[in-house]
Scaffold this active site. Structure first.
Site, PDB file in Angstrom:
ATOM      1  N   ASP A 174      74.227  -7.692  65.940  1.00 22.55           N
ATOM      2  CA  ASP A 174      72.135  -8.490  65.826  1.00 22.55           C
ATOM      3  C   ASP A 174      72.438  -9.863  66.091  1.00 22.55           C
ATOM      4  O   ASP A 174      71.190  -9.740  66.915  1.00 22.55           O
ATOM      5  CB  ASP A 174      71.595  -7.591  64.613  1.00 22.55           C
ATOM      6  CG  ASP A 174      71.698  -6.080  64.368  1.00 22.55           C
ATOM      7  OD1 ASP A 174      72.500  -5.625  65.253  1.00 22.55           O
ATOM      8  OD2 ASP A 174      70.701  -6.211  63.349  1.00 22.55           O
ATOM      9  N   GLU A 416      78.953  -3.465  53.741  1.00 18.71           N
ATOM     10  CA  GLU A 416      78.721  -3.155  54.810  1.00 18.71           C
ATOM     11  C   GLU A 416      79.124  -4.828  56.027  1.00 18.71           C
ATOM     12  O   GLU A 416      79.512  -4.769  56.445  1.00 18.71           O
ATOM     13  CB  GLU A 416      76.810  -3.641  55.042  1.00 18.71           C
ATOM     14  CG  GLU A 416      76.595  -3.806  55.951  1.00 18.71           C
ATOM     15  CD  GLU A 416      75.124  -3.992  56.121  1.00 18.71           C
ATOM     16  OE1 GLU A 416      74.565  -4.699  55.386  1.00 18.71           O
ATOM     17  OE2 GLU A 416      74.162  -4.201  57.144  1.00 18.71           O
TER      18      GLU A 416
HETATM   19  C1  GLC Z   1      72.277  -3.340  61.692  1.00 23.17           C
HETATM   20  C2  GLC Z   1      73.887  -3.388  62.711  1.00 23.17           C
HETATM   21  C3  GLC Z   1      74.056  -2.664  63.661  1.00 23.17           C
HETATM   22  C4  GLC Z   1      73.922  -1.281  62.833  1.00 23.17           C
HETATM   23  C5  GLC Z   1      72.783  -1.173  62.565  1.00 23.17           C
HETATM   24  C6  GLC Z   1      72.675   0.077  61.586  1.00 23.17           C
HETATM   25  O1  GLC Z   1      71.101  -3.328  62.184  1.00 23.17           O
HETATM   26  O2  GLC Z   1      73.551  -5.080  62.723  1.00 23.17           O
HETATM   27  O3  GLC Z   1      75.260  -2.743  64.250  1.00 23.17           O
HETATM   28  O4  GLC Z   1      74.112  -0.096  63.714  1.00 23.17           O
HETATM   29  O5  GLC Z   1      72.461  -2.182  61.226  1.00 23.17           O
HETATM   30  O6  GLC Z   1      73.995   0.377  59.973  1.00 23.17           O
END
Ligand code: GLC
Length: 451
Positions: A174, A416
């Site tokens: 992101d 995470e």
């Molecule tokens: C965040 C992460 C992305 C992932 C999402 C759901 O947005 O950056 O890579 O797919 O979360 O886990």
């Protein structure tokens, strides 16, 4: 798991299975309770890779469930929204129904995420006898083919072999520095400037789901979150139509991570097609070749690194990030180049930390120990890099990344992300892809058959 005696490797494996059980929703697995209540594209691919180690039917279902969201033009959206009143706001933000290609019966986001699907299909296929593998590949092939064809037809308008992305979220990383750097070069909309000037960005906090679950210091800033939201609004106003989007010099990026994953996915697609006796379309095969060749145009001889490229200016965005190591996963670069990348991987000034691999080199001015995609170690990028290192014969380096990943999860559970220096956990608790990929790493460590 912290504060208690350290669990054994079997207990870690079991604990990770329980996390995937807890996060199971009907036909798919959510990334984490509360923070991520929908189905995400690349998350489900990583999750399926872990599930394949102990529950093949569920692994298959996880991927088949992704195909529910496929648009009729071939696009696989990065999110498929959960049903129910509590998620109406999310669905309304995106309004996927504005596109004639979106599915009728469910709501999705309007763009994609890294093409991990082929890898996940193959990882499941490898666990099957040849007959079952063929029928599994037959089932998945049409959707996979349509997706790769869509990538080239919509996202490679100049036929360069590199896919362009229209929102940072498509990269999966992101707010990685190269993206934020480019974002800040854009003219800010007046209302974001106003929010910034009047310092009322704290109000935005009320509308953010992520900061309800995770400390704000571990997430993207409010102003950047507003800018991301603004891009979605712009794309939505164009009814998610790529011609209209690109006709206005839209912010777009030939993302290194995405294109490296595509190179590997293309190699898998060739194998899948061969296994089921299908001939891939000629133009697609040419595109596959072009992507491998074009990856080399992203190499910078001075810094001895690969970078992403801004689509409009065609300039490399020379900000260090974990993306620079992703050509190892692509597997198409020369052994000499791979060796250069291994040097940066091991350098204590760059990625060589106690709990590798940091999402940003430690010497970068962007580096923040717990900053979202701006410092911490993530299990999925570790999995990708270790897989690439294996194929180039850097076994020791690959094993080190895997054993440190397992160590962090053994100490704290599948969070995470983790501090690359101390291994301290951060972000969402009980995070599905961390659990799934640790399951895969442990299983491979046990069988000793590293791929
Ligand atoms: C965040 C992460 C992305 C992932 C999402 C759901 O947005 O950056 O890579 O797919 O979360 O886990």
């Amino acid at each position: 798991m912290s504060g208690m005696p350290e669990p054994s490797i079997d207990e870690v494996f079991e604990g990770c299975k329980q996390v995937l059980e807890k996060n199971k929703k009907d036909s798919f697995t959510i990334p984490a309770e509360g923070l991520y209540p929908h189905q995400w594209l690349w998350d489900s691919c990583f999750i399926a890779i872990g599930l394949a180690e102990y529950d093949l039917p569920r692994a298959k279902k996880e991927l088949q469930s992704l195909l529910r969201g496929q648009w009729s033009n071939g696009m696989l959206p990065h999110m498929i929204f959960a049903k129910g009143d509590s998620h109406k706001r999310d669905r309304d933000i995106w309004q996927s129904w504005r596109s004639p290609y979106a599915p009728d019966k469910l709501s999705t986001s309007g763009f994609t995420q890294p093409p991990m699907l082929a890898e996940a299909i193959v990882r499941i296929g490898e666990k099957m006898k040849i007959r079952d593998r063929r029928s599994w590949y037959q089932d998945m092939y049409p959707a996979l083919l349509a997706y790769h064809q869509w990538l080239y037809s919509e996202r490679d308008p100049h036929k360069e072999g590199l896919i362009l992305l229209i929102h940072p979220w498509e990269s999966g990383l992101d707010n990685s520095p190269p993206w934020i750097d480019q974002l800040h070069l854009q003219e800010k909309p007046w209302w974001v400037k106003l929010v910034e000037k009047t310092n009322i960005d704290k109000v935005v906090m009320f509308f953010r789901r992520d900061t309800l679950h995770v400390p704000p210091g571990q997430r993207i800033s409010n102003i950047d979150a507003l800018l991301y939201f603004h891009i979605i609004q712009r794309l939505k106003r164009k009814n998610w139509d790529i011609d209209k989007i690109l006709s206005r010099s839209h912010f777009s990026f030939q993302d290194l991570t995405f294109n490296c994953i595509l190179v590997r996915a293309n190699q898998h697609m060739i194998d899948i097609a061969k296994t089921i006796g299908h001939e891939l379309p000629e133009d697609l095969k040419e595109n596959f070749k072009k992507t491998e060749d074009s990856l080399e145009t992203l190499w910078d001889g001075f810094y001895k690194q690969y970078y992403s490229r801004a689509f409009i200016t065609h300039k490399l965005v020379k900000e260090g990030s974990i993306a620079s190591l992703m050509p190892l996963y692509a597997g198409s670069i020369s052994k000499e180049r791979a060796l250069e990348l291994v040097k940066t991987l091991k350098s204590s000034k760059q990625f060589g930390t106690e709990y590798p691999v940091p999402s940003v080199p430690v010497s970068s001015s962007w580096y923040k120990e717990f900053g979202y995609w701006q410092g911490p170690t993530w299990i999925n990028t570790n999995w990708l890099i270790a897989d690439g290192l294996d194929r180039y014969g850097f076994k020791e380096e690959a094993d080190n990344i895997r054993s440190k990943s397992i160590k962090a999860v053994t100490k704290h559970g599948p969070y995470e992300y983790f501090s690359a220096k101390s291994g301290e956990p951060a972000g969402a608790k009980n995070f599905s892809w961390s659990a799934a990929l640790i399951i895969n790493m442990i299983a491979n460590q046990k069988s000793g058959s590293k791929k």
